[in-house]
Design a protein around this motif. Structure first.
Motif, PDB file in Angstrom:
ATOM      1  N   ILE A   1       0.838  -1.200   0.000  1.00 45.32           N
ATOM      2  CA  ILE A   1       0.000   0.000   0.000  1.00 45.32           C
ATOM      3  C   ILE A   1       0.877   1.256   0.000  1.00 45.32           C
ATOM      4  CG2 ILE A   1      -1.653   1.343   1.374  1.00 45.32           C
ATOM      5  CD1 ILE A   1      -2.879  -1.361   2.227  1.00 45.32           C
ATOM      6  N   GLY A   2       1.919   1.248   0.808  1.00 47.48           N
ATOM      7  CA  GLY A   2       2.841   2.380   0.835  1.00 47.48           C
ATOM      8  C   GLY A   2       3.525   2.590  -0.505  1.00 47.48           C
ATOM      9  N   GLY A   3       3.923   1.496  -1.157  1.00 47.17           N
ATOM     10  CA  GLY A   3       4.569   1.605  -2.462  1.00 47.17           C
ATOM     11  C   GLY A   3       3.648   2.191  -3.520  1.00 47.17           C
ATOM     12  N   ALA A   4       2.387   1.784  -3.500  1.00 50.30           N
ATOM     13  CA  ALA A   4       1.416   2.334  -4.453  1.00 50.30           C
ATOM     14  C   ALA A   4       1.227   3.827  -4.215  1.00 50.30           C
ATOM     15  CB  ALA A   4       0.083   1.597  -4.333  1.00 50.30           C
ATOM     16  N   LEU A   5       1.149   4.222  -2.956  1.00 49.34           N
ATOM     17  CA  LEU A   5       0.988   5.624  -2.617  1.00 49.34           C
ATOM     18  C   LEU A   5       2.226   6.432  -3.023  1.00 49.34           C
ATOM     19  CD1 LEU A   5      -0.697   7.837  -1.240  1.00 49.34           C
ATOM     20  CD2 LEU A   5       0.366   7.163   0.916  1.00 49.34           C
ATOM     21  N   GLY A   6       3.408   5.908  -2.729  1.00 52.13           N
ATOM     22  CA  GLY A   6       4.654   6.594  -3.083  1.00 52.13           C
ATOM     23  C   GLY A   6       4.813   6.754  -4.582  1.00 52.13           C
ATOM     24  N   THR A   7       4.442   5.733  -5.349  1.00 51.75           N
ATOM     25  CA  THR A   7       4.528   5.810  -6.809  1.00 51.75           C
ATOM     26  C   THR A   7       3.571   6.875  -7.347  1.00 51.75           C
ATOM     27  OG1 THR A   7       5.159   3.493  -6.931  1.00 51.75           O
ATOM     28  CG2 THR A   7       4.308   4.491  -8.940  1.00 51.75           C
ATOM     29  N   ALA A   8       2.363   6.911  -6.805  1.00 49.07           N
ATOM     30  CA  ALA A   8       1.391   7.924  -7.236  1.00 49.07           C
ATOM     31  C   ALA A   8       1.895   9.333  -6.915  1.00 49.07           C
ATOM     32  CB  ALA A   8       0.050   7.668  -6.571  1.00 49.07           C
ATOM     33  N   LEU A   9       2.503   9.509  -5.733  1.00 45.83           N
ATOM     34  CA  LEU A   9       3.055  10.812  -5.369  1.00 45.83           C
ATOM     35  C   LEU A   9       4.205  11.215  -6.291  1.00 45.83           C
ATOM     36  CD1 LEU A   9       3.061  10.502  -1.471  1.00 45.83           C
ATOM     37  CD2 LEU A   9       1.640  12.033  -2.848  1.00 45.83           C
ATOM     38  N   ARG A  10       5.058  10.242  -6.646  1.00 40.71           N
ATOM     39  CA  ARG A  10       6.176  10.537  -7.555  1.00 40.71           C
ATOM     40  C   ARG A  10       5.669  10.970  -8.920  1.00 40.71           C
ATOM     41  NH1 ARG A  10       8.837   6.317 -10.770  1.00 40.71           N
ATOM     42  NH2 ARG A  10       7.740   5.082  -9.275  1.00 40.71           N
ATOM     43  N   ILE A  11       4.692  10.265  -9.445  1.00 43.92           N
ATOM     44  CA  ILE A  11       4.149  10.616 -10.758  1.00 43.92           C
ATOM     45  C   ILE A  11       3.531  12.009 -10.723  1.00 43.92           C
ATOM     46  CG2 ILE A  11       2.346  10.029 -12.437  1.00 43.92           C
ATOM     47  CD1 ILE A  11       2.960   7.058 -11.732  1.00 43.92           C
ATOM     48  N   LEU A  12       2.784  12.300  -9.669  1.00 43.95           N
ATOM     49  CA  LEU A  12       2.167  13.620  -9.524  1.00 43.95           C
ATOM     50  C   LEU A  12       3.233  14.714  -9.440  1.00 43.95           C
ATOM     51  CD1 LEU A  12      -0.386  15.366  -9.048  1.00 43.95           C
ATOM     52  CD2 LEU A  12      -0.075  14.916  -6.611  1.00 43.95           C
ATOM     53  N   LEU A  13       4.242  14.515  -8.607  1.00 41.95           N
ATOM     54  CA  LEU A  13       5.298  15.518  -8.471  1.00 41.95           C
ATOM     55  C   LEU A  13       6.105  15.639  -9.750  1.00 41.95           C
ATOM     56  CD1 LEU A  13       6.585  17.580  -6.612  1.00 41.95           C
ATOM     57  CD2 LEU A  13       8.062  15.779  -5.725  1.00 41.95           C
ATOM     58  N   ASP A  14       6.350  14.528 -10.444  1.00 39.60           N
ATOM     59  CA  ASP A  14       7.070  14.569 -11.709  1.00 39.60           C
ATOM     60  C   ASP A  14       6.307  15.405 -12.732  1.00 39.60           C
ATOM     61  OD1 ASP A  14       9.137  14.007 -13.506  1.00 39.60           O
ATOM     62  OD2 ASP A  14       8.161  12.188 -14.227  1.00 39.60           O
ATOM     63  N   ILE A  15       5.010  15.241 -12.781  1.00 38.49           N
ATOM     64  CA  ILE A  15       4.190  16.039 -13.703  1.00 38.49           C
ATOM     65  C   ILE A  15       4.261  17.518 -13.332  1.00 38.49           C
ATOM     66  CG2 ILE A  15       1.810  16.532 -14.422  1.00 38.49           C
ATOM     67  CD1 ILE A  15       1.326  13.458 -14.208  1.00 38.49           C
ATOM     68  N   LEU A  16       4.111  17.820 -12.050  1.00 38.77           N
ATOM     69  CA  LEU A  16       4.164  19.215 -11.609  1.00 38.77           C
ATOM     70  C   LEU A  16       5.528  19.849 -11.884  1.00 38.77           C
ATOM     71  CD1 LEU A  16       2.231  18.960  -8.218  1.00 38.77           C
ATOM     72  CD2 LEU A  16       1.418  19.961 -10.368  1.00 38.77           C
ATOM     73  N   LEU A  17       6.601  19.128 -11.579  1.00 40.26           N
ATOM     74  CA  LEU A  17       7.943  19.657 -11.834  1.00 40.26           C
ATOM     75  C   LEU A  17       8.219  19.783 -13.323  1.00 40.26           C
ATOM     76  CD1 LEU A  17      10.005  17.811  -9.082  1.00 40.26           C
ATOM     77  CD2 LEU A  17       9.485  20.245  -9.183  1.00 40.26           C
ATOM     78  N   SER A  18       7.698  18.864 -14.117  1.00 37.79           N
ATOM     79  CA  SER A  18       7.885  18.947 -15.564  1.00 37.79           C
ATOM     80  C   SER A  18       7.184  20.179 -16.132  1.00 37.79           C
ATOM     81  CB  SER A  18       7.359  17.684 -16.245  1.00 37.79           C
ATOM     82  OG  SER A  18       8.146  16.575 -15.884  1.00 37.79           O
ATOM     83  N   LEU A  19       6.080  20.581 -15.535  1.00 37.48           N
ATOM     84  CA  LEU A  19       5.410  21.804 -15.969  1.00 37.48           C
ATOM     85  C   LEU A  19       6.241  23.036 -15.616  1.00 37.48           C
ATOM     86  CD1 LEU A  19       1.731  20.991 -14.944  1.00 37.48           C
ATOM     87  CD2 LEU A  19       2.687  21.043 -17.266  1.00 37.48           C
ATOM     88  N   VAL A  20       6.869  23.007 -14.446  1.00 45.36           N
ATOM     89  CA  VAL A  20       7.692  24.137 -14.016  1.00 45.36           C
ATOM     90  C   VAL A  20       8.980  24.217 -14.842  1.00 45.36           C
ATOM     91  CG1 VAL A  20       9.039  25.075 -12.101  1.00 45.36           C
ATOM     92  CG2 VAL A  20       6.754  24.153 -11.692  1.00 45.36           C
ATOM     93  N   PHE A  21       9.627  23.064 -15.046  1.00 48.82           N
ATOM     94  CA  PHE A  21      10.910  23.042 -15.753  1.00 48.82           C
ATOM     95  C   PHE A  21      10.758  22.715 -17.236  1.00 48.82           C
ATOM     96  CE2 PHE A  21      12.207  22.094 -11.339  1.00 48.82           C
ATOM     97  CZ  PHE A  21      13.044  23.176 -11.148  1.00 48.82           C
ATOM     98  N   PHE A  22       9.540  22.792 -17.757  1.00 50.63           N
ATOM     99  CA  PHE A  22       9.273  22.569 -19.171  1.00 50.63           C
ATOM    100  C   PHE A  22       9.787  21.209 -19.652  1.00 50.63           C
ATOM    101  CE2 PHE A  22       9.790  27.154 -18.527  1.00 50.63           C
ATOM    102  CZ  PHE A  22       8.471  27.534 -18.732  1.00 50.63           C
TER     103      PHE A  22
END
Length: 142
Positions: A19-40
């Protein structure tokens, strides 16, 4: 401890990590998307940032909160290998390094990425130390 209790404990630990791994993966994907928007879409920066955040948090937890006797084992497993294991991504670093296609730039990126994560882990360890469980010292009467 009986075999059935050990089996129940192992199931609880595995479930906590999953359960923790699924949550951590979802958080990484979300943060990766947000950072990719900031850093183009500069995923080199986002993956390095994500790994540094995960290393900082893990260092903080290992040095501080996890040293307390009151912290349950299943929680350590859910947050450490689970959430933070799913959140950080060494394979993402390797993939980005291969995509650079320049040996010197690849070596530089790997050194910077690994160095950043190690520094973040040490910083987290240092920051977490004041939260560590302190053993009561007894004064011996002379």
């Amino acid at each position: 401890m009986t075999r059935s209790k050990k089996l129940a404990s192992a199931r609880k630990d595995i479930l906590a990590v999953a359960i923790g791994g699924a949550l951590g993966t979802a958080l990484r994907i979300l943060l990766d998307i947000l950072l990719s928007l900031v850093f183009f879409t500069m995923s080199l920066v986002s993956i390095m940032t994500i790994n540094a955040i995960g290393a900082l948090l893990l260092g903080f937890l290992v040095a501080g909160i996890w040293t307390r006797k009151s912290t349950p084992q299943w929680m350590k497993l859910a947050v450490g290998p689970g959430v933070l294991g799913g959140f950080t991504t060494f394979s993402g670093v390797m993939l980005q390094a291969l995509l650079v296609q320049n040996p010197w730039a690849t070596a530089g990126y790997l050194a910077l990425s690994i160095g950043t994560s190690l520094f973040a882990a040490l910083l987290g360890f240092w920051l977490g130390t004041p939260f560590a469980w302190k053993r009561a010292t007894r004064k011996v009467a002379k």
